[in-house]
Design a protein around this motif. Sequence first.
Motif, PDB file in Angstrom:
ATOM      1  N   SER A  48      36.270  38.090  48.439  1.00 39.58           N
ATOM      2  CA  SER A  48      36.835  38.055  46.955  1.00 39.58           C
ATOM      3  C   SER A  48      36.989  39.109  46.011  1.00 39.58           C
ATOM      4  O   SER A  48      37.602  39.398  45.414  1.00 39.58           O
ATOM      5  N   MET A  49      35.795  40.131  46.385  1.00 38.04           N
ATOM      6  CA  MET A  49      35.975  41.593  45.705  1.00 38.04           C
ATOM      7  C   MET A  49      37.256  42.322  46.188  1.00 38.04           C
ATOM      8  O   MET A  49      37.574  42.866  45.489  1.00 38.04           O
ATOM      9  N   HIS A  50      37.618  42.054  47.496  1.00 40.91           N
ATOM     10  CA  HIS A  50      38.650  42.794  47.973  1.00 40.91           C
ATOM     11  C   HIS A  50      40.026  42.280  47.616  1.00 40.91           C
ATOM     12  O   HIS A  50      40.940  42.966  47.073  1.00 40.91           O
ATOM     13  N   ASN A  51      40.122  40.816  47.431  1.00 42.79           N
ATOM     14  CA  ASN A  51      41.479  40.240  47.113  1.00 42.79           C
ATOM     15  C   ASN A  51      41.603  40.250  45.708  1.00 42.79           C
ATOM     16  O   ASN A  51      42.776  40.077  45.430  1.00 42.79           O
ATOM     17  N   PHE A  52      40.436  40.076  45.141  1.00 42.98           N
ATOM     18  CA  PHE A  52      40.927  39.971  43.366  1.00 42.98           C
ATOM     19  C   PHE A  52      40.487  41.567  42.580  1.00 42.98           C
ATOM     20  O   PHE A  52      40.613  41.428  41.392  1.00 42.98           O
ATOM     21  N   ALA A  75      41.766  45.772  42.704  1.00 45.98           N
ATOM     22  CA  ALA A  75      42.662  46.800  43.124  1.00 45.98           C
ATOM     23  C   ALA A  75      42.393  47.657  44.086  1.00 45.98           C
ATOM     24  O   ALA A  75      43.298  47.978  44.871  1.00 45.98           O
ATOM     25  N   LYS A  76      41.210  48.029  44.006  1.00 51.82           N
ATOM     26  CA  LYS A  76      40.827  49.180  44.868  1.00 51.82           C
ATOM     27  C   LYS A  76      39.655  48.863  45.686  1.00 51.82           C
ATOM     28  O   LYS A  76      39.265  49.909  46.707  1.00 51.82           O
ATOM     29  N   LEU A  77      38.928  47.818  45.544  1.00 59.30           N
ATOM     30  CA  LEU A  77      37.711  47.609  46.576  1.00 59.30           C
ATOM     31  C   LEU A  77      38.066  47.306  47.818  1.00 59.30           C
ATOM     32  O   LEU A  77      38.956  46.416  48.232  1.00 59.30           O
ATOM     33  N   PRO A  78      37.490  48.015  48.926  1.00 55.21           N
ATOM     34  CA  PRO A  78      37.790  48.004  50.626  1.00 55.21           C
ATOM     35  C   PRO A  78      37.016  46.682  50.706  1.00 55.21           C
ATOM     36  O   PRO A  78      36.336  45.918  50.108  1.00 55.21           O
ATOM     37  N   LEU A  79      38.039  45.951  52.121  1.00 59.13           N
ATOM     38  CA  LEU A  79      37.301  44.911  52.581  1.00 59.13           C
ATOM     39  C   LEU A  79      36.346  45.429  53.638  1.00 59.13           C
ATOM     40  O   LEU A  79      36.324  46.160  54.617  1.00 59.13           O
ATOM     41  N   LEU A  80      34.973  44.981  53.265  1.00 58.92           N
ATOM     42  CA  LEU A  80      33.708  45.226  54.111  1.00 58.92           C
ATOM     43  C   LEU A  80      33.389  44.099  54.886  1.00 58.92           C
ATOM     44  O   LEU A  80      33.634  42.865  54.432  1.00 58.92           O
TER      45      LEU A  80
END
Length: 246
Positions: free
Chosen positions: A148-152, A154-159
Amino acid sequence: MLLAIDIGNTKIKVAVFDADTLVNKLSFNKGDIKHEIQKLFTQYAEISKIVLSSVGEEDAQLLLWLQTQGSLTIINRNSDFPFTNCYKTPKTLGIDRMVLSAGAVLQFPQQNRLVIDAGTCITYDFIDRANQYIGGAIAPGLRLRYESMHNFTAKLPLLYPEIPASYVGTTTKQAMHSGVVNGLLYEIEGFMHRYIEQYGNVVIILTGGDAEFLAKRLKNTIFVNSNFLLESLNKLYLYTIKIEND
């Protein structure tokens, strides 16, 4: 021998039981179900009984095929359960939560029980010592929080889940790991504390795909068993058979 099949939201888990003994288990994607289960039928010719539960709609073709392989029992809301369902919306209670609750009642009789299932979502289910299912909570699981942090944003990576070195993240990745992992640990500890505070002695069972990952950091005394749902399916099958024969 019994084959237990748990069809979850993202994965299918199956296990072979000889009475109460778990002999083998597999986990795979939904598209592979018939192929993977056929392997078990080939490997364990003694399998004559099958118990299945599914969080979604059951696949009619799969059920027809399974019926040709052994005596099939489908666990649904019409099945016999060893607890009284006091949920105010009983028809919305997930069958996976009901199976877990049944397993807790059958394995830990005459005790207050809190089952925490750390999977796609993390669920909390409380059954009191009088075998009344009271209710619980549902929250996003570890991977959903990262996604959710990655998808919603602009710049947070998928960890992917990683135990943070500290609760103070000094980089963005460290801060994300701290927020997700420590945040979930604080949530679990908080729920456990509230139940113990209100009900006194509570048996706490932690299960699900992320159980082992989270258990290393939890302070309370808990039973950790990533196979608890499959074992609960086996226990519930034996319970329903006993009810039918009485």
